[in-house]
Design an enzyme around this catalytic site. Structure first.
Site, short mmCIF file in Angstrom:
data_model
loop_
_atom_site.label_atom_id
_atom_site.label_comp_id
_atom_site.label_asym_id
_atom_site.label_seq_id
_atom_site.Cartn_x
_atom_site.Cartn_y
_atom_site.Cartn_z
N GLU A 78 0.81 -1.22 0.00
CA GLU A 78 0.00 0.00 0.00
C GLU A 78 0.84 1.28 0.00
OE1 GLU A 78 -0.58 -2.63 1.93
OE2 GLU A 78 -2.71 -3.15 1.88
N PHE B 52 -11.31 -7.14 13.99
CA PHE B 52 -10.25 -7.59 13.09
C PHE B 52 -9.95 -6.51 12.04
CE2 PHE B 52 -9.05 -9.83 9.10
CZ PHE B 52 -7.78 -10.23 9.52
N GLN B 53 -8.69 -6.22 11.87
CA GLN B 53 -8.21 -5.20 10.92
C GLN B 53 -8.84 -3.84 11.19
OE1 GLN B 53 -8.34 -6.82 6.85
NE2 GLN B 53 -6.25 -7.53 7.18
N LYS C 40 -17.59 -0.58 6.19
CA LYS C 40 -18.07 -1.55 5.21
C LYS C 40 -19.59 -1.53 5.05
CE LYS C 40 -17.49 -6.29 3.63
NZ LYS C 40 -16.81 -7.57 3.82
N MET D 149 24.49 9.16 1.79
CA MET D 149 24.37 10.43 2.51
C MET D 149 24.71 10.24 3.99
SD MET D 149 23.98 13.54 1.85
CE MET D 149 22.94 14.17 0.53
#
Lengths: 158, 577
Positions: free
Chosen positions: B50, B112-113, B162, B474
């Protein structure tokens, strides 16, 4: 310098945390914060007391204005304005102290709003300084609990 | 006809003329994916992580000027995207992120999630929404695109539970326009401020234009060019502003700041009038604030009032769209006589003659600067170049001469390693007919190699120019200068074989070890029009980025390659990052 900043914002879930989050993320200080819905239930009025120099206060006002939920920001300190705060206080009373405490209550025009066998609940509204003075006067006695609302304010112009 | 929330959402995105969505499915967004699958107008790019979705949407937005769109699921879907959202936020990139959320009834139950997406992203978005009512779906999308793309742009997140995507209503309403009582982006500037700026500019004998990313994002490049040329002013650009004004033009002094050119930084230091356009006086630009532009009156043009006076006190502040303000300034200066600045240009030419970007070559060793120069020559300066973060990013900025805006795409504000590859994919989708190169290093590229898979699936041929010096360069450079060469954790042992890696993903890999092989390899890579080519170029591991303003120093105290010795710094300097 102490500033009283008045914020009109959308009365939506999360609006308060946007403001609080802004202060913590940018390291601005909050002395007190009050918030409630206005006569228009879709809008809230928030009053924040903060301490900072002109640069910090300018940044606070600008950053608050950037928040999408904020409708208007006014630094009340810059104009004629009225500030008020409410104190609720629980104090122990006994035969030795009650008369002295009553005297302070009279002196400050505080109100006894609840009396139990051995303690009072007092109410005092006014400027923060008056509340500080009252607390100082009561410090000789056994104060059990203090709850202050923090400052709310209003501009004196129409 | 009854439509569910997911269908309304997809229709709302169509109404915004969304071309691509970069996303990844999961439980909370299954209905949205089902609705997406039933149409053909919006194309979906299935990334492999993602964070890659957010960077790809960001690259798409920067290259096209349109709003980038991201779709992720709840929980880890959105937390993975946060780095990409923060990257877009720091560089003011218009983006709309739609994240699924657990059903409304489960919010707050540690389902969940489940994660508090609105809470987690609050400090790295311009605004965010949690949709609580199906009737709010279309209007929320409208608001999100409006907020993301107007004023100072930025990412806007919409969290949608949802159950809202499942629920059905008849006759959803789609608004054509939007008005918000609490959001009024400034457009036009105050005429009085323009007059004040004009008064300063006409008197100035040593003026300089300092242009930033706002000139690119705000599509102000033409007005910037007109204004600068009308007065014949020297102009320097920030890392984010490169391309707004042509780098090859004689008025251009190149980039300023920590790794800017000698002429740009010296001119900033000695200027008597600085015209800052769409730039925000970032610490990488100003160096030590106490030594910044000691003799200059500062005019600051920005769309964001909060940017003005934040880091540097200014003499004239002009809030407005930078394109309109510059046009207004040009107009107001039309018949005005300005001071003679020929002596100033003579001084600038003396600084230019120092040739601060010169570097030593060495037989048998590929200098990283030479790779960028070869890339520039081969692509005639017309490629879109994305970069990751580190030494290679600075070399790309210094040695690729950007003559047009939206050709240089990098994470300037947040400094996100891993940005370059997905951003290149997004840029290629936005501009399919333009060559796209991703200049990267072996450290950065490993943070996003999985997107090589996405690039094969969606056929986004990009040339990856990996400046492989074996070090997190760097970090190594700072350790050499400021930590007595104690190279703690800046060397990566056991690097992958990048040629095999890219072949494994179905692309072409070419390893370049000798200077004489560089040009042929680049030619071969760019000849492969339809393929992604990974050029693993073994560059000088000891090379440092110069010029450099060490921490705590001012613009006039910069160090030049091979000419100045890096002194160990005082403690206050080491505090800076």
């Amino acid at each position: 310098m102490r500033h009283v900043i008045s914020i009109l914002l959308e009365n939506e879930a999360g609006a308060l945390s946007r403001v609080a989050g802004l202060f913590s993320a940018r390291g601005f200080n909050i002395e007190s914060l009050t918030v409630a819905a206005t006569n228009d239930p879709t809008l809230s009025r928030m009053t924040i007391v903060s301490i900072g120099d002109d640069y910090i206060i300018e940044q606070i006002v600008k950053q608050l204005n950037k928040l999408i939920d904020v409708v208007e920001v006014v630094d009340l300190t810059a104009t004629e304005h009225i500030e008020r705060e409410l104190l609720l206080l629980k104090i122990d009373i006994d035969q030795n102290t009650q008369a002295d405490i009553d005297e302070q209550i009279d002196l400050f025009s505080a109100k006894i709003i609840d009396i139990s066998e051995d303690f009072y609940i007092l109410e005092l509204g006014g400027k923060s300084q008056k509340i500080n003075d009252f607390l100082k006067a009561l410090s000789a006695f056994k104060v059990l609990e203090v709850s202050r609302t923090g400052v709310t304010g209003i501009c004196q112009k129409r | 006809m009854k439509l569910n929330g997911a269908q309304i959402l997809v229709q709302s995105l169509k109404n915004e003329a969304v071309e691509y969505i970069f996303g990844y499915p999961g439980g909370a967004v299954l209905h949205i994916y089902d609705a997406l699958d039933a149409q053909n107008d919006i194309k979906h790019v299935l990334v492999r992580h993602e964070q890659g979705a957010a960077h790809a949407a960001d690259g798409y937005a920067r290259a096209s000027g349109k709003v980038g769109v991201v779709l992720v699921t709840s929980g880890p879907g959105i937390t993975n995207a946060v780095t990409g959202i923060a990257t877009a936020y720091m560089d003011s990139i218009p983006m709309v992120i739609i994240s699924g959320q657990v059903p409304s009834a489960l919010i707050g139950n540690d389902a969940f999630q489940e994660v508090d997406a609105v809470g987690i992203t609050r400090s790295c978005v311009k605004h965010n929404f949690l949709i609580k009512d199906i009737n709010q779906v279309s209007i929320t999308i409208k608001k999100a695109f409006y907020i993301a793309s107007t004023g100072r742009p930025g990412p806007v997140l919409i969290d949608i539970p949802k159950d809202i995507t499942i629920k059905k209503i008849t006759k959803p309403v789609y608004a054509d326009t939007i008005k918000m009582r609490s959001y009024h982006p400034v457009v036009n500037s105050d005429d009085m401020q323009i007059d004040k700026a004009v008064a300063l500019i006409i008197k100035s004998k040593q003026p300089i234009v300092y242009a930033g990313g706002g000139c690119v994002i705000g599509n102000a490049h033409q007005q910037l060019r007109d204004f600068t040329r009308q007065l014949g002013l020297p102009i320097t650009q920030t890392l984010m502003g490169l391309g707004a004004y042509p780098a090859t033009d004689k008025l251009s002094l190149g980039m300023l700041g920590m790794h800017g050119t000698y002429e740009a930084n010296m001119a900033m230091h000695d200027a008597d009038c600085v015209i800052a356009a769409g730039s925000r006086f970032d610490d990488r630009v100003t160096a030590n604030i106490e030594k910044f532009c000691p003799n200059a009156k500062i005019i600051h043009i920005d769309i964001d009032p909060a940017s003005i006076g934040k880091n540097i006190a200014v003499d004239v502040s002009i809030v407005g769209e930078v394109s309109l303000v510059l046009a207004a300034l040009s107009h107001a200066l039309k018949d005005k006589k300005t001071a003679d600045i020929s002596a100033w240009w003579m001084q600038i030419d003396r600084w230019r003659s120092v040739d601060s970007l010169a570097y030593q070559t060495q037989a048998g060793v590929i200098k990283p600067q030479s790779v960028i120069e070869a890339l520039y020559t081969l692509t005639k300066g017309e490629a879109i170049v994305t970069s990751d973060v580190g030494q290679h990013q600075m070399w790309a900025a210094q040695y690729y001469q950007f003559d047009e805006p939206r050709r240089w795409i990098n994470s300037g504000g947040l400094g996100t390693m891993g940005f370059g590859l997905p951003a290149a994919m997004g840029a290629k989708l936005a501009c399919p007919h333009r060559d796209v190169a991703c200049v990267t290093g072996e450290g950065s590229i490993q943070m996003m190699t999985q997107e090589l898979s996405t690039m094969l699936q969606y056929h986004t041929p990009v040339k990856i120019v990996n400046l492989n010096n074996g070090y997190l360069g760097m970090v190594r450079q700072w350790q050499e200068f400021f930590y007595e060469k104690r190279y703690a954790m800046s060397y990566m042992d056991a690097l992958p074989d990048f040629v095999k890696l890219s072949e494994g993903y179905g692309h072409i890999g070419i390893k370049v070890e000798k200077p004489e092989d560089l040009k042929p390899a680049l030619i071969e890579a760019f000849a492969q029009k339809q393929r992604t080519v990974f050029l693993d170029i073994m560059t000088d591991p000891s090379e440092n980025v110069f010029p450099m303003i060490p921490s705590g120093a001012g613009h006039h105290e910069m160090l030049l390659a091979g000419r100045d010795k890096m002194e160990s710094n005082n403690d206050s300097g080491l505090n800076l990052v």
